[in-house]
Motif scaffolding. Structure first.
Motif, PDB file in Angstrom:
ATOM      1  N   TRP A  13      -3.486  -3.567 -19.135  1.00 14.49           N
ATOM      2  CA  TRP A  13      -3.650  -4.247 -18.007  1.00 14.49           C
ATOM      3  C   TRP A  13      -2.492  -4.826 -17.287  1.00 14.49           C
ATOM      4  N   LYS A  14      -1.698  -5.520 -18.083  1.00 13.64           N
ATOM      5  CA  LYS A  14      -0.274  -6.006 -17.752  1.00 13.64           C
ATOM      6  C   LYS A  14       0.210  -5.006 -16.889  1.00 13.64           C
ATOM      7  N   LEU A  15       0.565  -3.838 -17.813  1.00 15.27           N
ATOM      8  CA  LEU A  15       1.261  -2.843 -17.191  1.00 15.27           C
ATOM      9  C   LEU A  15       0.907  -2.106 -15.927  1.00 15.27           C
ATOM     10  N   PHE A  16      -0.603  -2.069 -16.095  1.00 15.42           N
ATOM     11  CA  PHE A  16      -1.067  -1.420 -14.569  1.00 15.42           C
ATOM     12  C   PHE A  16      -0.846  -2.475 -13.494  1.00 15.42           C
ATOM     13  N   LEU A  17      -1.030  -3.970 -13.634  1.00 20.40           N
ATOM     14  CA  LEU A  17      -0.916  -4.823 -12.616  1.00 20.40           C
ATOM     15  C   LEU A  17       0.600  -4.861 -12.280  1.00 20.40           C
ATOM     16  N   PHE A  18       1.460  -4.641 -13.261  1.00 16.82           N
ATOM     17  CA  PHE A  18       2.943  -4.619 -12.792  1.00 16.82           C
ATOM     18  C   PHE A  18       3.223  -3.315 -11.692  1.00 16.82           C
ATOM     19  N   LEU A  19       2.737  -2.247 -12.459  1.00 16.48           N
ATOM     20  CA  LEU A  19       3.208  -0.951 -11.649  1.00 16.48           C
ATOM     21  C   LEU A  19       2.426  -1.120 -10.359  1.00 16.48           C
ATOM     22  N   PHE A  20       1.155  -1.517 -10.163  1.00 18.52           N
ATOM     23  CA  PHE A  20       0.628  -1.842  -8.946  1.00 18.52           C
ATOM     24  C   PHE A  20       1.262  -2.615  -7.931  1.00 18.52           C
ATOM     25  N   ALA A  21       1.819  -3.718  -8.425  1.00 18.02           N
ATOM     26  CA  ALA A  21       2.813  -4.782  -7.782  1.00 18.02           C
ATOM     27  C   ALA A  21       3.934  -3.932  -7.533  1.00 18.02           C
ATOM     28  N   ALA A  22       4.537  -3.323  -8.305  1.00 19.49           N
ATOM     29  CA  ALA A  22       6.057  -2.558  -7.854  1.00 19.49           C
ATOM     30  C   ALA A  22       5.716  -1.532  -6.833  1.00 19.49           C
ATOM     31  N   LEU A  23       4.658  -0.648  -6.850  1.00 16.34           N
ATOM     32  CA  LEU A  23       4.506  -0.028  -5.759  1.00 16.34           C
ATOM     33  C   LEU A  23       4.136  -0.365  -4.506  1.00 16.34           C
ATOM     34  N   ILE A  24       3.422  -1.443  -4.440  1.00 14.78           N
ATOM     35  CA  ILE A  24       3.239  -2.241  -2.981  1.00 14.78           C
ATOM     36  C   ILE A  24       4.655  -2.825  -2.578  1.00 14.78           C
ATOM     37  N   ALA A  25       5.521  -3.390  -3.378  1.00  9.01           N
ATOM     38  CA  ALA A  25       6.897  -3.893  -3.123  1.00  9.01           C
ATOM     39  C   ALA A  25       7.609  -2.723  -2.752  1.00  9.01           C
ATOM     40  N   ALA A  26       7.692  -1.622  -3.136  1.00 10.94           N
ATOM     41  CA  ALA A  26       8.499  -0.727  -2.822  1.00 10.94           C
ATOM     42  C   ALA A  26       8.058   0.016  -1.507  1.00 10.94           C
TER      43      ALA A  26
END
Length: 412
Positions: A13-26
């Motif tokens: 779940w932490k990895l999913f949230l991190f990747l989701f946040a990174a995608l939005i940021a990019a």
């Protein structure tokens, strides 16, 4: 082999949230960068048009009034902070600067008469800033002179440049809040499930325990013997089952804490546990025999039971379990050190062993030390690995407050 399925799922779940946040940021940074470049080009073109219109006004004084009016209208419609200098850097024209700094009254009392004297310091700082931000636009005059047009970004473009950072901060805050809320909801649901299972287990155990007590009394009466040790130990085991059932029935309710002698409570359980463990493992209890603290005896027994079981499991063949009890009177703290001569714990796992699901055994749910830590906290205490060395043993320390009244806290 160490395993922790709870931690494994949590990391997903932490990895999913991190990747989701990174995608939005990019995506946000890329799109904002595109908008910024487009607006920057538009403002460069606007500055060039303003420079050309200014040159037209200066270079063509004899054209008809209508054309001059058109040129003025075009120039005035281009709102952009800019300064024109000659080749020596002397300021010739400017526009859209701070009017309170570009025109200063020669007589502060005369509000009607405004001189055209400007603030040199303000203009120097604005010109230096514009030079740093953009290359100048060069205007070639018919006289052979060259004017240099400097400009700075509009307020909208400056705000657009910092917008991604504000947006990313808000996204980060949202992710943190979402993660916290999700964890809280998940933990609450898990707690409700565990409480329900515990209470149901206690309910189911109640009937066979009552029957065992009745059968034990019947066996005592039927098989009278001078040696009653067997019946005594059986009775202690049945009583222990009753205690365990009572523990589970109290999960989710408010535990009652009262003043008890810690040494006596620990000794009672160690004596019970010793005869049910391999004779190759010795137990030793020492320390202050008069220390008292606020305890729930059933829960505190559970703490000692879990620690002793883990110590015994860590000892592969034969060894020793040592419990040392002492008090720090100045700090009003009681220290309980439980040491074993078992396998030891790697330094990297000193904190991990108290997480739900962590276990080094093929069987077991890995909840013992997690529950132990929670029950220690119910006594307003602390528990941690004091020291451990692989192959030599481990010391677990419990710290309790002495002679303090506690407000009840729910178990589970």
């Amino acid at each position: 082999m160490q395993r922790n399925p709870y931690r494994h799922h949590r990391q997903h779940w932490k990895l999913f949230l991190f990747l989701f946040a990174a995608l939005i940021a990019a995506a946000s940074l890329l799109y904002t960068n595109y908008l910024t470049k487009s607006l920057s080009k538009s403002e460069r073109t606007k500055a060039e048009v303003w420079a050309m219109s200014t040159r037209s006004i200066v270079s063509m004084p004899d054209v008809n009034d209508e054309f001059i009016s058109f040129i003025y209208a075009v120039r005035d419609s281009l709102s952009l902070p800019a300064i024109i200098t000659d080749e020596e850097g002397e300021i010739i024209f400017w526009r859209d600067l701070d009017s309170t700094r570009t025109n200063i009254a020669s007589d502060p009392a005369d509000t009607l008469a405004q001189s055209l004297i400007y603030d040199p310091g303000y203009f120097a700082s604005e010109l230096a800033y514009m030079r740093r931000r953009h290359d100048p636009i060069v205007i070639e005059l018919e006289t052979g002179q060259r004017w240099l047009v400097y400009y700075k970004d509009s307020s909208a473009l400056r705000q657009l440049r910092i917008f991604p950072y504000i947006q990313l901060s808000l996204i980060a805050i949202f992710i943190v809040i979402a993660y916290t809320v999700f964890n809280s909801i998940k933990r609450s649901e898990e707690n409700l499930v565990w409480v329900g299972m515990a209470k149901e287990a206690a309910h189911q155990l109640g009937t066979p325990i009552s029957s065992l007590m009745g059968w034990l009394e019947l066996a005592r009466a039927t098989y009278e013997s001078e040696d009653t040790m067997l019946f005594d130990e059986m009775e202690r085991d049945v009583y222990r089952l009753e205690v365990v059932a009572d523990r589970f029935s109290k999960i989710g309710s408010d535990p009652h804490l009262s003043n008890h002698n810690i040494y006596d409570v620990i000794k009672d359980y160690v004596d019970y546990f010793r005869v049910r463990t391999s004779g190759r493992i010795s137990f030793e209890l020492e320390g202050d025999q008069h220390v008292e603290a606020m305890l729930n005896v059933q829960l505190f027994d559970w703490i000692i039971e879990n620690l002793l079981k883990n110590a015994v499991n860590a000892i592969e063949s034969e060894g020793k379990v040592h419990i040392h009890l002492f008090e720090n009177i100045a700090k009003e703290e009681i220290f309980i050190d439980l040491s074993d001569t078992g396998r030891g714990i790697p330094r990297s796992n000193w904190e991990t062993i108290f997480l739900p699901g962590f276990t080094t055994r093929k069987r077991g749910w890995g909840l013992g030390l997690s529950l132990t830590k929670r029950m220690v906290r119910l006594h307003r205490g602390q528990i941690f690995v004091k020291e451990s060395e692989v192959g030599k043993g481990t010391t677990i320390r419990i710290i309790l407050k002495s002679n303090l009244q506690y407000e009840p806290t729910q178990i589970g």
